[in-house]
Motif scaffolding. Structure first.
Motif, PDB file in Angstrom:
ATOM      1  N   ARG A   3       0.850  -1.187   0.000  1.00 16.21           N
ATOM      2  CA  ARG A   3       0.000   0.000   0.000  1.00 16.21           C
ATOM      3  C   ARG A   3       0.886   1.237   0.000  1.00 16.21           C
ATOM      4  NH1 ARG A   3      -4.992  -1.651  -1.021  1.00 16.21           N
ATOM      5  NH2 ARG A   3      -5.847  -3.106   0.476  1.00 16.21           N
ATOM      6  N   GLY A   4       0.393   2.305  -0.564  1.00 15.19           N
ATOM      7  CA  GLY A   4       1.092   3.578  -0.525  1.00 15.19           C
ATOM      8  C   GLY A   4       0.582   4.418   0.626  1.00 15.19           C
ATOM      9  N   ILE A   5       1.506   5.014   1.345  1.00 17.25           N
ATOM     10  CA  ILE A   5       1.165   5.958   2.404  1.00 17.25           C
ATOM     11  C   ILE A   5       1.714   7.306   1.967  1.00 17.25           C
ATOM     12  CG2 ILE A   5       1.399   6.560   4.832  1.00 17.25           C
ATOM     13  CD1 ILE A   5       1.972   3.581   5.393  1.00 17.25           C
ATOM     14  N   ARG A   6       0.818   8.280   1.827  1.00 15.75           N
ATOM     15  CA  ARG A   6       1.212   9.589   1.329  1.00 15.75           C
ATOM     16  C   ARG A   6       1.398  10.573   2.465  1.00 15.75           C
ATOM     17  NH1 ARG A   6      -3.695  10.193  -2.722  1.00 15.75           N
ATOM     18  NH2 ARG A   6      -4.615   9.321  -0.863  1.00 15.75           N
ATOM     19  N   GLY A   7       2.283  11.539   2.204  1.00 13.71           N
ATOM     20  CA  GLY A   7       2.475  12.616   3.157  1.00 13.71           C
ATOM     21  C   GLY A   7       3.106  13.803   2.467  1.00 13.71           C
ATOM     22  N   ALA A   8       2.911  14.972   3.049  1.00 17.85           N
ATOM     23  CA  ALA A   8       3.529  16.190   2.514  1.00 17.85           C
ATOM     24  C   ALA A   8       3.649  17.221   3.621  1.00 17.85           C
ATOM     25  CB  ALA A   8       2.706  16.751   1.358  1.00 17.85           C
ATOM     26  N   LEU A  84       2.055  24.517  -5.001  1.00 13.01           N
ATOM     27  CA  LEU A  84       2.496  24.855  -3.644  1.00 13.01           C
ATOM     28  C   LEU A  84       4.016  24.922  -3.586  1.00 13.01           C
ATOM     29  CD1 LEU A  84       1.690  25.285  -0.649  1.00 13.01           C
ATOM     30  CD2 LEU A  84       1.878  22.789  -0.381  1.00 13.01           C
ATOM     31  N   PRO A  85       4.579  26.055  -3.180  1.00  7.93           N
ATOM     32  CA  PRO A  85       6.039  26.177  -3.118  1.00  7.93           C
ATOM     33  C   PRO A  85       6.623  25.544  -1.858  1.00  7.93           C
ATOM     34  CG  PRO A  85       5.029  28.245  -2.453  1.00  7.93           C
ATOM     35  CD  PRO A  85       3.907  27.317  -2.875  1.00  7.93           C
ATOM     36  N   LEU A  86       7.927  25.300  -1.912  1.00  8.00           N
ATOM     37  CA  LEU A  86       8.694  24.801  -0.772  1.00  8.00           C
ATOM     38  C   LEU A  86       8.041  23.569  -0.137  1.00  8.00           C
ATOM     39  CD1 LEU A  86       9.586  28.293   0.697  1.00  8.00           C
ATOM     40  CD2 LEU A  86      11.195  26.714  -0.401  1.00  8.00           C
ATOM     41  N   CYS A  87       7.672  22.635  -0.988  1.00 10.28           N
ATOM     42  CA  CYS A  87       6.923  21.455  -0.549  1.00 10.28           C
ATOM     43  C   CYS A  87       7.750  20.171  -0.677  1.00 10.28           C
ATOM     44  CB  CYS A  87       5.653  21.338  -1.385  1.00 10.28           C
ATOM     45  SG  CYS A  87       4.539  20.031  -0.831  1.00 10.28           S
ATOM     46  N   ILE A  88       7.648  19.338   0.344  1.00 10.79           N
ATOM     47  CA  ILE A  88       8.268  18.009   0.377  1.00 10.79           C
ATOM     48  C   ILE A  88       7.133  16.994   0.398  1.00 10.79           C
ATOM     49  CG2 ILE A  88       9.709  16.413   1.702  1.00 10.79           C
ATOM     50  CD1 ILE A  88      10.938  18.968   3.050  1.00 10.79           C
ATOM     51  N   ARG A  89       7.178  16.041  -0.530  1.00  8.90           N
ATOM     52  CA  ARG A  89       6.160  14.987  -0.573  1.00  8.90           C
ATOM     53  C   ARG A  89       6.839  13.634  -0.381  1.00  8.90           C
ATOM     54  NH1 ARG A  89       4.497  18.788  -4.400  1.00  8.90           N
ATOM     55  NH2 ARG A  89       2.294  19.329  -4.368  1.00  8.90           N
ATOM     56  N   VAL A  90       6.125  12.731   0.284  1.00  7.20           N
ATOM     57  CA  VAL A  90       6.666  11.397   0.561  1.00  7.20           C
ATOM     58  C   VAL A  90       5.638  10.353   0.171  1.00  7.20           C
ATOM     59  CG1 VAL A  90       7.424   9.801   2.377  1.00  7.20           C
ATOM     60  CG2 VAL A  90       8.102  12.207   2.477  1.00  7.20           C
ATOM     61  N   MET A  91       6.131   9.261  -0.412  1.00  9.50           N
ATOM     62  CA  MET A  91       5.306   8.078  -0.657  1.00  9.50           C
ATOM     63  C   MET A  91       6.048   6.878  -0.086  1.00  9.50           C
ATOM     64  SD  MET A  91       2.533   6.709  -2.079  1.00  9.50           S
ATOM     65  CE  MET A  91       1.952   7.758  -3.383  1.00  9.50           C
ATOM     66  N   LEU A  92       5.493   6.306   0.976  1.00  6.49           N
ATOM     67  CA  LEU A  92       6.030   5.064   1.539  1.00  6.49           C
ATOM     68  C   LEU A  92       5.301   3.904   0.878  1.00  6.49           C
ATOM     69  CD1 LEU A  92       5.918   5.774   5.416  1.00  6.49           C
ATOM     70  CD2 LEU A  92       7.920   5.840   3.943  1.00  6.49           C
ATOM     71  N   HIS A  93       6.035   2.923   0.389  1.00  5.85           N
ATOM     72  CA  HIS A  93       5.447   1.702  -0.173  1.00  5.85           C
ATOM     73  C   HIS A  93       5.627   0.611   0.875  1.00  5.85           C
ATOM     74  CE1 HIS A  93       6.799   4.029  -3.770  1.00  5.85           C
ATOM     75  NE2 HIS A  93       5.517   3.868  -4.016  1.00  5.85           N
ATOM     76  N   VAL A  94       4.516   0.213   1.500  1.00  2.00           N
ATOM     77  CA  VAL A  94       4.579  -0.635   2.683  1.00  2.00           C
ATOM     78  C   VAL A  94       3.798  -1.928   2.486  1.00  2.00           C
ATOM     79  CG1 VAL A  94       4.010  -0.710   5.153  1.00  2.00           C
ATOM     80  CG2 VAL A  94       4.759   1.423   4.127  1.00  2.00           C
ATOM     81  N   ASN A  95       4.405  -3.025   2.877  1.00  3.69           N
ATOM     82  CA  ASN A  95       3.704  -4.305   2.921  1.00  3.69           C
ATOM     83  C   ASN A  95       2.813  -4.304   4.157  1.00  3.69           C
ATOM     84  OD1 ASN A  95       4.925  -5.873   0.676  1.00  3.69           O
ATOM     85  ND2 ASN A  95       6.791  -5.438   1.822  1.00  3.69           N
ATOM     86  N   THR A  96       1.515  -4.463   3.946  1.00  5.85           N
ATOM     87  CA  THR A  96       0.573  -4.392   5.055  1.00  5.85           C
ATOM     88  C   THR A  96      -0.693  -5.179   4.737  1.00  5.85           C
ATOM     89  OG1 THR A  96      -0.658  -2.878   6.507  1.00  5.85           O
ATOM     90  CG2 THR A  96      -0.459  -2.244   4.187  1.00  5.85           C
ATOM     91  N   THR A  97      -1.414  -5.510   5.774  1.00  8.48           N
ATOM     92  CA  THR A  97      -2.722  -6.142   5.600  1.00  8.48           C
ATOM     93  C   THR A  97      -3.844  -5.116   5.782  1.00  8.48           C
ATOM     94  OG1 THR A  97      -2.766  -6.770   7.936  1.00  8.48           O
ATOM     95  CG2 THR A  97      -1.906  -8.412   6.378  1.00  8.48           C
ATOM     96  N   LYS A  98      -3.484  -3.872   6.057  1.00  6.32           N
ATOM     97  CA  LYS A  98      -4.489  -2.823   6.242  1.00  6.32           C
ATOM     98  C   LYS A  98      -5.202  -2.522   4.927  1.00  6.32           C
ATOM     99  CE  LYS A  98      -2.253  -0.331  10.001  1.00  6.32           C
ATOM    100  NZ  LYS A  98      -1.789   0.982  10.480  1.00  6.32           N
ATOM    101  N   SER A  99      -6.452  -2.130   5.044  1.00  7.17           N
ATOM    102  CA  SER A  99      -7.199  -1.693   3.863  1.00  7.17           C
ATOM    103  C   SER A  99      -6.776  -0.278   3.497  1.00  7.17           C
ATOM    104  CB  SER A  99      -8.704  -1.712   4.160  1.00  7.17           C
ATOM    105  OG  SER A  99      -9.018  -0.701   5.095  1.00  7.17           O
ATOM    106  N   GLN A 100      -7.099   0.143   2.276  1.00  7.69           N
ATOM    107  CA  GLN A 100      -6.771   1.511   1.867  1.00  7.69           C
ATOM    108  C   GLN A 100      -7.424   2.535   2.790  1.00  7.69           C
ATOM    109  OE1 GLN A 100      -7.875   1.622  -2.301  1.00  7.69           O
ATOM    110  NE2 GLN A 100      -5.736   1.506  -2.890  1.00  7.69           N
TER     111      GLN A 100
END
Length: 122
Positions: A3-8, A84-100
């Motif tokens: 699953r992908g976990i997004r953040g910014a 949006l300026p001065l922005c950091i975005r992250v995508m973690l690709h994680v093995n999980t059993t959690k639903s989206q």
């Protein structure tokens, strides 16, 4: 399943300490709120807007115990007009059993405007 976990998040200035500290805060919140273990992470993508070049935000993740072998890639965002300026975005690709629907995506500082629907769950 992966699953992908997004953040910014954003920084106020393009300074090494700010970039690394903001990435550190974001990554910690993403990891804690989703109970992520380093051994469950397939990879991490971190992007920055073109106005950030003082540091690799991935340096923050190297501070974390047990994250030594997690593959990380930093890249530049597409320079979209009026984005949006001065922005950091992250995508973690994680093995999980959690639903989206169970994944907690994290948006901090000015980045809450990117996904206010998801940021309200923080």
């Amino acid at each position: 399943m992966i699953r992908g976990i997004r953040g910014a998040t954003t920084v106020s200035n393009n300074q090494e300490e700010q970039v690394i500290d903001a990435a550190d805060e974001l990554l910690r919140k993403m990891i804690e709120s989703n109970e992520v273990e380093a051994t469950d992470v397939a990879s991490v993508f971190i992007s920055v807007t073109s106005d950030i070049n003082a540091a690799f935000p991935s340096k923050a993740l190297r501070r974390f115990p047990d994250w030594k072998f997690v593959p990380i890639m930093c890249m530049q965002e597409i320079p979209v007009v009026d984005s949006l300026p001065l922005c950091i975005r992250v995508m973690l690709h994680v093995n999980t059993t959690k639903s989206q629907a169970s994944i907690n995506h994290i948006y901090l500082k000015n980045a809450v405007i990117l996904r206010p629907d998801l940021a309200s769950n923080n």
